[in-house]
Design a protein around this motif. Sequence first.
Motif, short mmCIF file in Angstrom:
data_model
loop_
_atom_site.label_atom_id
_atom_site.label_comp_id
_atom_site.label_asym_id
_atom_site.label_seq_id
_atom_site.Cartn_x
_atom_site.Cartn_y
_atom_site.Cartn_z
N PHE A 1 30.86 34.15 32.95
CA PHE A 1 31.51 35.00 34.00
C PHE A 1 32.31 36.05 33.23
CE2 PHE A 1 30.84 30.65 35.59
CZ PHE A 1 29.93 31.06 36.70
N ALA A 2 32.06 36.69 32.10
CA ALA A 2 32.77 37.52 31.67
C ALA A 2 32.43 39.17 32.31
CB ALA A 2 32.32 37.82 30.08
N SER A 3 33.56 39.80 32.47
CA SER A 3 33.46 40.94 33.12
C SER A 3 33.64 42.16 31.95
CB SER A 3 34.28 41.20 34.18
OG SER A 3 34.19 40.39 35.18
N HIS A 4 33.11 43.32 32.15
CA HIS A 4 33.23 44.47 31.33
C HIS A 4 33.92 45.80 31.94
CE1 HIS A 4 31.16 41.69 28.27
NE2 HIS A 4 30.23 42.00 29.24
N TYR A 5 34.69 46.51 31.38
CA TYR A 5 35.17 47.59 32.01
C TYR A 5 35.11 48.80 31.34
CZ TYR A 5 37.76 43.59 33.95
OH TYR A 5 37.72 42.14 34.79
N LYS A 6 34.83 49.75 32.05
CA LYS A 6 34.62 51.41 31.70
C LYS A 6 35.76 51.91 31.26
CE LYS A 6 33.39 55.96 32.93
NZ LYS A 6 32.70 56.90 34.01
N ALA A 7 37.00 51.62 31.97
CA ALA A 7 38.60 52.25 31.64
C ALA A 7 39.49 51.19 32.00
CB ALA A 7 38.64 53.47 32.23
N ARG A 8 40.62 51.46 31.33
CA ARG A 8 41.97 50.61 31.82
C ARG A 8 42.84 51.88 31.94
NH1 ARG A 8 38.67 48.72 28.60
NH2 ARG A 8 38.19 46.65 28.36
N ILE A 9 43.72 51.55 33.19
CA ILE A 9 44.68 52.88 33.70
C ILE A 9 45.87 51.97 34.39
CG2 ILE A 9 42.87 54.56 34.13
CD1 ILE A 9 42.78 53.58 37.20
N SER A 10 47.01 52.67 34.20
CA SER A 10 47.98 52.31 34.92
C SER A 10 48.05 52.81 36.29
CB SER A 10 49.29 53.16 34.39
OG SER A 10 49.45 54.37 34.61
N LEU A 11 49.18 52.03 37.01
CA LEU A 11 49.21 52.27 38.64
C LEU A 11 49.02 53.81 38.71
CD1 LEU A 11 51.62 49.36 39.61
CD2 LEU A 11 49.26 49.50 40.28
N ALA A 12 50.04 54.37 38.10
CA ALA A 12 50.18 55.86 38.36
C ALA A 12 48.93 56.68 38.06
CB ALA A 12 51.29 56.46 37.53
N GLU A 13 48.26 56.19 36.96
CA GLU A 13 47.01 56.88 36.64
C GLU A 13 45.92 56.54 37.67
OE1 GLU A 13 47.58 56.80 31.57
OE2 GLU A 13 46.47 55.29 32.88
N ALA A 14 46.14 55.37 38.31
CA ALA A 14 45.10 55.18 39.48
C ALA A 14 45.18 56.13 40.58
CB ALA A 14 45.18 54.07 40.04
N LEU A 15 46.13 57.04 40.60
CA LEU A 15 46.15 58.09 41.68
C LEU A 15 46.06 59.40 41.07
CD1 LEU A 15 49.48 57.05 43.49
CD2 LEU A 15 46.98 56.51 44.20
N LYS A 16 45.49 59.69 40.09
CA LYS A 16 45.03 60.89 39.37
C LYS A 16 43.81 61.18 39.75
CE LYS A 16 48.82 61.40 36.77
NZ LYS A 16 49.87 62.29 37.08
N SER B 1 39.18 38.84 36.77
CA SER B 1 38.07 39.15 37.38
C SER B 1 37.47 37.62 37.78
CB SER B 1 36.90 40.10 37.10
OG SER B 1 37.30 41.30 37.06
N ALA B 2 38.23 36.62 37.69
CA ALA B 2 37.80 35.22 37.66
C ALA B 2 37.24 34.69 38.99
CB ALA B 2 38.83 34.48 36.90
N PHE B 3 37.76 35.56 39.90
CA PHE B 3 37.65 34.96 41.57
C PHE B 3 36.44 35.74 42.23
CE2 PHE B 3 42.14 33.18 41.23
CZ PHE B 3 41.67 31.95 41.68
N VAL B 4 36.59 36.99 42.40
CA VAL B 4 35.72 37.69 43.36
C VAL B 4 34.33 37.67 42.98
CG1 VAL B 4 35.24 39.81 44.52
CG2 VAL B 4 37.63 39.18 44.28
N ASN B 5 33.98 38.00 41.64
CA ASN B 5 32.56 38.21 41.33
C ASN B 5 31.96 36.93 41.15
OD1 ASN B 5 32.31 40.67 41.75
ND2 ASN B 5 32.28 41.57 39.56
N PRO B 6 32.77 36.12 40.16
CA PRO B 6 32.34 34.84 39.96
C PRO B 6 31.98 34.04 41.05
CG PRO B 6 33.90 35.20 38.40
CD PRO B 6 33.97 36.44 39.13
#
Length: 370
Positions: free
Chosen positions: A334-349, A149-154
């Motif tokens: 500029f640190a970002s924090h994430y609720k969850a980490r998912i694979s490409l396939a899991e992104a469609l669940k 996330s080094a581009f959009v939010n920062p």
Amino acid sequence: MSDTHGLKLLSTLHEDGRLVVELAEETLPAPKGGDVLVRLEAAPINPSDLALLFSAADLQNADYGEGRIIARMPDGARRALAGRVGQPMTIGNEGAGTVIAAGEAPEAQALLGKRVAVIGGGMFAQYRLIGADACMTLPDGATAEQGASAFVNPLTALGFVETMKRGGHKAIVHTAAASNLGQMLVRITQEDGIPLVNIVRNEAQAAILRGLGAEHIVDSSKEDFTAQLQSAIAATGATIAFDAIGGGALISQILHAMEQVVSKDEPYSRYGSNRTKQAYIYGGLDMSPTILTRSFGFAWNIGGWLLFPFLQSTDAETLERLRQRVRDNLTTTFASHYKARISLAEALKRDAVLDYNARRTGEKYLIVPH
């Protein structure tokens, strides 16, 4: 180097109103010239990505299959999106990974083997062939997750400050202020000595910002919101606002509060104060109409703010200064924090889709393509 095979996410709107989001195979050739091939290791799901990925499709009642979602697009949205009908769209504004192959140009060869942050679309994929100028080398020891996330939010948060300065303003009002971007803006303005009014929607979000040492926090769910907002604007002198909500009456309330403050220092005029009040809408957390009750005189402007037009309007020296600041403070300001980490396939669940598409403040998801 031989061709590289991988997977990517595609979103296609069909003429009959079906939106198909699916995993697709792709083959990437060896890079040439100034291009590099990046093995992507992390990519955040930003609100701007969701607008392209799903738009207004009915995800509650969609058909969720293996590696594919089929959803209906409302007729109004279908007409508004006519320009993308039949075109498979790649998704993902930014990400990070390792350069595994490079073209013969010196700027490409210089990145070979380096871990980089990347911007330019199509990052919800396992590999990305892209120009070296779209890459930013990460500091030694930085992980792909830290650089994703080094581009959009920062650069958006830094862009708000640059826009404020260009317009001759001295303080900022920001909505949805407990988001990842909002937390970055708090830290930036603290470092730069810029007053900031943070508008949040509940006590939990206010607590997050208090933990960062934010001084001016206003909760829009409180009965005394209007009075508290006016008090915070009076304390800071803010005459520019950046709004992530978009819909509803919040922009109008902010402009009204600004007018109430600045008009006290001027002789009465039936046209209101002469001090220009500026509001920018940069997000769409609320897609309902923007409602303006014109109680803020005639010296006001409302417009849209997007990162890429801002970057295009910025000279090379300023842009490099902003990027260097991000590199130097990647794990702090500029640190970002994430609720969850998912694979490409899991992104469609279904469960994951309904959760990350809710766009709740502070609940960003990270795609780990491999």
